[in-house]
Design an enzyme around this catalytic site. Sequence first.
Site, PDB file in Angstrom:
ATOM      1  CG  ASP A  67      -0.270  -0.334   2.519  1.00 36.90           C
ATOM      2  OD1 ASP A  67       0.974  -0.379   2.544  1.00 36.90           O
ATOM      3  OD2 ASP A  67      -0.965  -0.531   3.524  1.00 36.90           O
ATOM      4  CG  ASN A 136      -8.558  -1.108  12.547  1.00 38.06           C
ATOM      5  OD1 ASN A 136      -7.657  -1.760  12.003  1.00 38.06           O
ATOM      6  ND2 ASN A 136      -9.021   0.015  12.028  1.00 38.06           N
ATOM      7  CG  HIS A 138      -5.604  -1.811   9.213  1.00 38.68           C
ATOM      8  ND1 HIS A 138      -5.674  -0.713  10.021  1.00 38.68           N
ATOM      9  CD2 HIS A 138      -4.288  -1.924   8.887  1.00 38.68           C
ATOM     10  CE1 HIS A 138      -4.470  -0.183  10.177  1.00 38.68           C
ATOM     11  NE2 HIS A 138      -3.609  -0.904   9.494  1.00 38.68           N
ATOM     12  CD  GLU A 143      -8.413   1.340   8.203  1.00 37.27           C
ATOM     13  OE1 GLU A 143      -8.410   0.454   9.075  1.00 37.27           O
ATOM     14  OE2 GLU A 143      -7.858   2.452   8.349  1.00 37.27           O
TER      15      GLU A 143
END
Length: 239
Positions: A67, A136, A138, A143
Amino acid sequence: MRVIVCKDYEEMSKKAADIVAGQLAMNPKSVLGLATGSTPVGTYKELINRCKDGTISFKDVTTFNLDEYYPIKKSNSQSYDYFMNDNLFNHVDIDKANVNIPNGEAADAAEECKRYEAKIASSPQVDIQILGIGQNGHIAFNEPEEELYSETHLTGLTDNTIEANARFFEKKEDVPTTALTMGIGTIMKAKKIIILANGAAKKDAVAALLSGKITTASPATMLNCHNDVVLICDEAAYN
Ligand code: GLP
């Protein structure tokens, strides 16, 4: 999923480097999927040392990063392009022509995502994909959302991620709010996936991953659908 619990970050990094080094010894023309974030830095340091002492070489290796923030200049010290050069590529014998990172400077994000996905598709299959995990759950910048994307796409970042990544920037407002990321399907195309997690902040995400349940609320849980995943974590991240 294979789980290796290590006593600390150093042991985790060595274990991950052992697997990557073994792959490079087996096939010097390997294709590696690489991640950013603080988690894989120790693994990269190990790989740099092994390259310097001649145990491994990146000369014929191809890499694809997961990414990149968007938009961002490559010269920005917080870009993932800069990070990879700084933490790995500038210290090993890789041919930079074989390095692939989504282009945060591209004029058209959608075109760039298409180009990147096509580049991965036209390359030999990724042999090992290294992943970190967000607090979280991801992976890359996929996400938690009601729906996840399969292919490389432009995405918004959650507050949790912006907050977590703010430590690298002068202030939270400087963290980009969008990014280009491989999709879950792109990541799952790798032959083997190594997911790294260290520190108590990753406990919940690791617990969700190991629960065996698959939910878009914790994107890493999708890895339970892959047949060759190794979780390497330290005791603090392991429940
Ligand atoms: C970042 C990256 C992820 C990374 C994760 C965890 O936002 N996009 O690829 O795995 O967050 O980062 P860290 O290793 O710093 O905890």
